[in-house]
Design a protein around this motif. Structure first.
Motif, short mmCIF file in Angstrom:
data_model
loop_
_atom_site.label_atom_id
_atom_site.label_comp_id
_atom_site.label_asym_id
_atom_site.label_seq_id
_atom_site.Cartn_x
_atom_site.Cartn_y
_atom_site.Cartn_z
N PRO A 125 36.16 -71.53 9.68
CA PRO A 125 37.20 -70.87 8.89
C PRO A 125 36.92 -69.38 8.70
CG PRO A 125 35.87 -72.33 7.52
CD PRO A 125 35.50 -72.60 8.93
N ILE A 126 35.64 -68.99 8.71
CA ILE A 126 35.31 -67.58 8.51
C ILE A 126 35.80 -66.75 9.70
CG2 ILE A 126 33.38 -65.96 8.30
CD1 ILE A 126 31.89 -68.34 6.92
N ILE A 127 35.65 -67.31 10.89
CA ILE A 127 36.10 -66.60 12.09
C ILE A 127 37.62 -66.41 12.06
CG2 ILE A 127 36.37 -66.88 14.58
CD1 ILE A 127 33.48 -67.86 14.60
N THR A 128 38.32 -67.41 11.56
CA THR A 128 39.77 -67.30 11.44
C THR A 128 40.15 -66.12 10.55
OG1 THR A 128 39.80 -69.69 11.49
CG2 THR A 128 41.84 -68.59 10.88
N VAL A 129 39.56 -66.08 9.38
CA VAL A 129 39.89 -65.00 8.44
C VAL A 129 39.50 -63.65 9.03
CG1 VAL A 129 39.51 -64.13 6.12
CG2 VAL A 129 39.59 -66.57 6.52
N PHE A 130 38.34 -63.65 9.73
CA PHE A 130 37.88 -62.40 10.31
C PHE A 130 38.88 -61.85 11.33
CE2 PHE A 130 35.59 -60.21 13.76
CZ PHE A 130 35.11 -59.13 13.04
N GLY A 131 39.36 -62.72 12.19
CA GLY A 131 40.32 -62.28 13.20
C GLY A 131 41.56 -61.69 12.57
N LEU A 132 42.06 -62.34 11.55
CA LEU A 132 43.29 -61.86 10.90
C LEU A 132 43.04 -60.53 10.19
CD1 LEU A 132 44.70 -65.23 9.58
CD2 LEU A 132 45.26 -64.01 11.68
N ASP A 133 41.90 -60.41 9.52
CA ASP A 133 41.56 -59.16 8.82
C ASP A 133 41.45 -58.01 9.82
OD1 ASP A 133 41.60 -59.96 6.25
OD2 ASP A 133 39.44 -60.25 6.04
N LEU A 134 40.77 -58.29 10.93
CA LEU A 134 40.56 -57.25 11.93
C LEU A 134 41.90 -56.81 12.52
CD1 LEU A 134 38.41 -55.60 13.38
CD2 LEU A 134 38.33 -57.34 15.15
N GLY A 135 42.75 -57.80 12.82
CA GLY A 135 44.07 -57.49 13.37
C GLY A 135 44.88 -56.60 12.45
N GLN A 136 44.79 -56.93 11.18
CA GLN A 136 45.53 -56.13 10.20
C GLN A 136 44.99 -54.71 10.12
OE1 GLN A 136 45.49 -57.78 6.31
NE2 GLN A 136 47.40 -56.80 5.71
N LEU A 137 43.67 -54.62 10.15
CA LEU A 137 43.03 -53.31 10.02
C LEU A 137 43.33 -52.43 11.24
CD1 LEU A 137 41.29 -52.01 7.90
CD2 LEU A 137 39.27 -52.73 9.16
N LEU A 138 43.40 -53.03 12.41
CA LEU A 138 43.65 -52.26 13.62
C LEU A 138 45.03 -51.61 13.59
CD1 LEU A 138 42.11 -54.58 16.35
CD2 LEU A 138 41.33 -52.32 15.66
N GLY A 139 45.95 -52.22 12.88
CA GLY A 139 47.29 -51.63 12.77
C GLY A 139 47.30 -50.41 11.87
N GLY A 140 46.16 -50.09 11.26
CA GLY A 140 46.10 -48.92 10.38
C GLY A 140 45.44 -49.26 9.07
N ALA A 141 44.30 -48.58 8.79
CA ALA A 141 43.62 -48.78 7.51
C ALA A 141 44.23 -47.77 6.54
CB ALA A 141 42.12 -48.56 7.67
N VAL A 142 45.45 -48.07 6.10
CA VAL A 142 46.28 -47.08 5.41
C VAL A 142 45.55 -46.36 4.28
CG1 VAL A 142 48.42 -46.71 4.16
CG2 VAL A 142 48.34 -48.37 6.03
N ILE A 143 45.06 -47.14 3.31
CA ILE A 143 44.48 -46.50 2.12
C ILE A 143 43.18 -45.79 2.46
CG2 ILE A 143 43.67 -46.88 -0.24
CD1 ILE A 143 45.54 -49.30 -0.31
N THR A 144 42.34 -46.45 3.28
CA THR A 144 41.07 -45.84 3.66
C THR A 144 41.30 -44.49 4.35
OG1 THR A 144 40.34 -48.09 4.09
CG2 THR A 144 38.89 -46.32 4.82
N GLU A 145 42.21 -44.49 5.29
CA GLU A 145 42.47 -43.24 6.02
C GLU A 145 43.03 -42.18 5.09
OE1 GLU A 145 44.94 -44.29 9.34
OE2 GLU A 145 43.48 -45.76 10.03
N TYR A 146 43.85 -42.61 4.16
CA TYR A 146 44.44 -41.66 3.23
C TYR A 146 43.38 -41.08 2.30
CZ TYR A 146 48.33 -39.62 0.70
OH TYR A 146 49.22 -38.74 0.17
N VAL A 147 42.55 -41.97 1.76
CA VAL A 147 41.52 -41.54 0.81
C VAL A 147 40.53 -40.58 1.47
CG1 VAL A 147 39.51 -42.34 -0.51
CG2 VAL A 147 41.68 -43.56 -0.68
N PHE A 148 40.09 -40.91 2.70
CA PHE A 148 39.07 -40.10 3.34
C PHE A 148 39.66 -39.07 4.30
CE2 PHE A 148 36.68 -44.06 2.37
CZ PHE A 148 35.86 -43.51 1.41
N ASN A 149 40.97 -38.98 4.31
CA ASN A 149 41.65 -37.99 5.14
C ASN A 149 41.26 -38.13 6.60
OD1 ASN A 149 43.48 -35.99 5.49
ND2 ASN A 149 41.98 -34.32 5.23
N ILE A 150 41.40 -39.34 7.10
CA ILE A 150 41.06 -39.60 8.49
C ILE A 150 42.35 -39.81 9.28
CG2 ILE A 150 40.03 -41.33 10.04
CD1 ILE A 150 37.84 -41.53 7.84
N PRO A 151 42.54 -39.04 10.34
CA PRO A 151 43.80 -39.09 11.07
C PRO A 151 43.94 -40.33 11.93
CG PRO A 151 42.29 -37.60 12.15
CD PRO A 151 41.58 -38.08 10.93
N GLY A 152 44.18 -41.47 11.32
CA GLY A 152 44.36 -42.71 12.07
C GLY A 152 45.81 -43.15 12.01
#
Lengths: 341, 330
Positions: free
Chosen positions: B254-281
């Motif tokens: 089950p951990i691998i399942t959650v990991f895959g989904l989290d990673l997929g979501q993050l690849l689409g854009g780490a919105v808040i992280t990029e905004y907070v640290f001013n990273i052009p993603g």
């Protein structure tokens, strides 16, 4: 004869929020080489807890285990985890009731059997796999080489129990503990598994500790029987003694409750009145007394003390724990029990 | 297996079509007129009509959607035949209203920063989460379990913009242990790239590891009480083999399942992280596009995020089939 396993005054107590559960309370027995001891009792009588204690599987749990469990000169109860690991699988192995739950769902059965062999034998994985194929063939699984690659859920219940047996016998243990190995199986399959166990016992020379609630299984396979009730041994003897001339009122109840094919079809099924006692608040005196139909025939107050497990006169191997005098027991058995059997 | 994969790919494609219809609809549901947005400050009615024609906003709606999809599949040519002809190669997502750049070029420019964050952070959160979960499960009810569970609770309750800024304040501004977060190309400046990424990695790694620590702990404790673990012990295996082979093998699925989904979501854009640290993603690109109502860019970022999530789902299911023999045959 030498005893393979000696259990002396075994106690397994669990501390719970509701109080101390005395699941097993002072049970002693031994098993001789090549013999089969059946431990019989209903749910909660302490038979499975006893078998887990012998395997040392209460270690690391909340159970408080006391007493002596001697196998191969080692007291399982005093031994360290590493010492017990050397005994497990090699000196004593166990098969469980629910083979689907007891086999790892994500490993191939071949690997699971090979692993059991490799734990105690320094061999290559390939050699261990070869042993696994042989074992699968020995327990009567067709196409063992192919079935090695299958997962537990791909087997039928009976075949899966054969896998369990193959796994437990892979290191040729002196003692095989079988905890209700046939309970989850169809009756025809049950008979096959019991036959298999008997054949393998002859071949491997192992002793068997058969945990069951089924007197039919006991009649089929056991040499000796230990009858348990509420965590205590209440009768012990050869299988013939227990089934033909039982001494304890509880044993009478068990035997007379088996329905007969002969006789009137509308005759009522006989049941032991009442329910097993709570293991936290056991009745005072004999723990069976509240359900015993014969306690008023006893000359001793049954609620005064738990009777000792003592030899039936003229026969020291047949032991019973009952306040009724032997003459009373013989009289009751003759007049009231024997006609119903 | 192959049939299953084909079925899943068809399903994924269906989802993508639905997403594309939905985001394409944005052009017309929003009160903002795309032609007006693209027209800029010095706009005249003539210019607007011209732009309307250039962007092909003057043809019927279904035809527009068809050309939009066709552009993604096989490229698109605006103002074909005229001297101002604009070629947009497949996958064509149009031009940004704000910068007149190809949306695909914008996405290509921004993707590496997001990838950098996602891969570094995911390794970190997996390491922290799994190890603290395993230690917790094996040392249940000891101080180390309580500490790790407390940290996990904190991680699960705190937010990136809080933890990120607090860490930045102490580790960068006060103590000077880390350099300011930012993104440079790892090909040209590998050291600087890593230094700039440490803070986002730490922040995301800590926050996301919380859920993994709890999943791992709960999963292992549950598996430990299974009958087949008792069987493994009854074989005489050491507790190390029992825990790390038999328990982990069942708890990891089950951990691998959650990991895959989290990673997929993050690849689409780490919105808040990029905004907070001013990273052009990609996430930052999306937020910029939203605040500028840069519709083609919004559509582009949404589609990219959707692709990652759909793909992550398919990959997770395939991995699950490999991990769980029961699913494999079903």
């Amino acid at each position: 004869m030498t005893a393979i396993l000696q259990v002396k005054d075994l106690k397994v107590h669990f501390q719970t929020d509701d109080g101390l559960v005395k699941a097993v309370d002072g049970v002693s027995f031994e098993i001789e080489a090549g013999k089969t001891l059946g431990i019989v009792g209903e749910s909660g009588s302490g038979k499975s807890v006893t078998s887990l204690a012998i395997m040392g599987l209460h270690k690391g749990s909340r159970a408080a285990v006391s007493g002596e469990i001697l196998i191969d000169g080692v007291d399982v109860n005093q031994a360290t985890e590493a010492e017990v690991n050397k005994l497990r699988g090699k000196s004593m192995a166990m098969i469980f009731q629910d083979s689907l739950a007891a086999l790892h769902p994500f490993f191939k059965v071949g690997d699971q059997i090979a692993e059991a062999y490799q734990v105690h034998n320094k061999v290559s994985k390939k050699a261990a796999q070869q042993v696994a194929v042989e074992m699968l063939g020995r327990v009567g699984i067709p196409n063992p080489t192919q079935r090695m690659e299958d997962f537990p859920h791909q087997f039928s219940g009976g075949m899966r129990q054969r896998v369990m047996i193959a796994m437990s016998l892979s290191c040729n243990p002196k003692l095989l503990i079988a905890d209700e190995p046939t309970t989850a199986l169809d009756v025809t399959v049950q008979a096959q598994i019991l036959d298999l166990l008997r054949d393998l016992q002859r071949e491997f020379g192992s002793s068997i500790l058969m945990i069951t609630h089924d007197l039919g299984v006991v009649a089929e396979i056991a040499d000796d029987v230990l009858l348990m009730y509420a965590g205590k041994a209440i009768e012990r003897g050869t299988v013939r003694e227990l089934l033909k001339t039982p001494e304890h009122p509880y044993a009478w109840g068990l035997l007379t409750s088996i329905p007969k094919l002969t006789g009137a079809t509308d005759s009522e099924l006989l049941a032991i009145p009442g329910t097993p006692p709570s293991l936290i608040t056991l009745p005072s005196g004999c723990s069976f007394s509240p359900r015993c139909s014969y306690k008023n025939r006893s000359k001793v107050d049954c609620e005064s003390a738990m009777p000792e497990l003592a030899g039936v006169k003229s026969n020291s191997s047949h032991l019973v724990s009952c306040h009724l005098s032997e003459t009373d027991r013989v009289a009751i058995f003759k007049s009231e029990i024997a006609p119903k059997l | 297996m192959l049939a299953y994969l084909v079925r899943r790919l068809i399903g994924g494609a269906t989802v993508m079509v639905l997403v594309s219809i939905f985001v394409f609809g944005l052009f017309f549901v929003l009160p903002a007129d795309p032609a007006r947005l693209a027209c800029g400050k010095s706009c005249t009615p003539e210019l607007m009509a011209e732009i309307r024609h250039t962007l092909e906003l003057d043809i019927p709606l279904p035809a527009q959607y068809f050309r939009f999809v066709k552009g993604i599949v096989s490229g698109r040519t605006y103002l074909a035949g005229s001297e101002a002809q604009l070629d947009c190669a497949a996958p064509c997502l149009g031009y940004s209203y704000q910068t007149d750049e190809l949306v695909t070029n914008l996405l290509k420019d921004r993707a590496p920063a997001t990838l950098s964050i996602a891969f570094g952070a995911s390794i970190l959160w997996l390491l922290i989460g799994l190890s603290s979960g395993i230690v917790s499960a094996l040392r249940r009810a000891t101080w180390i379990d309580k500490f790790s569970q407390g940290a996990a609770l904190a991680g699960a309750s705190l937010q990136i913009y809080f933890v990120g800024l607090v860490l930045q304040f102490f580790l960068v501004d006060k103590l000077g242990w880390l350099s300011s977060p930012g993104y440079v190309s790892p090909n040209d400046y590998p050291m600087e790239w890593a230094q700039g990424m440490i803070l986002p990695w730490l922040t995301l790694g800590f926050l996301l590891s919380a859920i993994y620590a709890r999943l791992t702990r709960a999963g292992m404790i549950e598996v430990m009480s299974e009958d087949y673990i008792r069987t493994a012990r009854a074989k005489g295996l050491t507790s190390r083999s029992v825990n790390f082979k038999h328990v982990m093998r069942a708890a990891i699925t089950p951990i691998i399942t959650v990991f895959g989904l989290d990673l997929g979501q993050l690849l689409g854009g780490a919105v808040i992280t990029e905004y907070v640290f001013n990273i052009p993603g990609l996430g930052k690109l999306a937020t910029e596009a939203v605040s500028n109502v840069d519709l083609p860019v919004i559509v582009g970022t949404v589609l990219v995020a959707a692709v990652f999530i759909v793909m992550a789902n398919i990959v997770v299911d395939l991995v699950y089939m490999i991990l769980d023999p029961k699913v494999r045959l079903a």
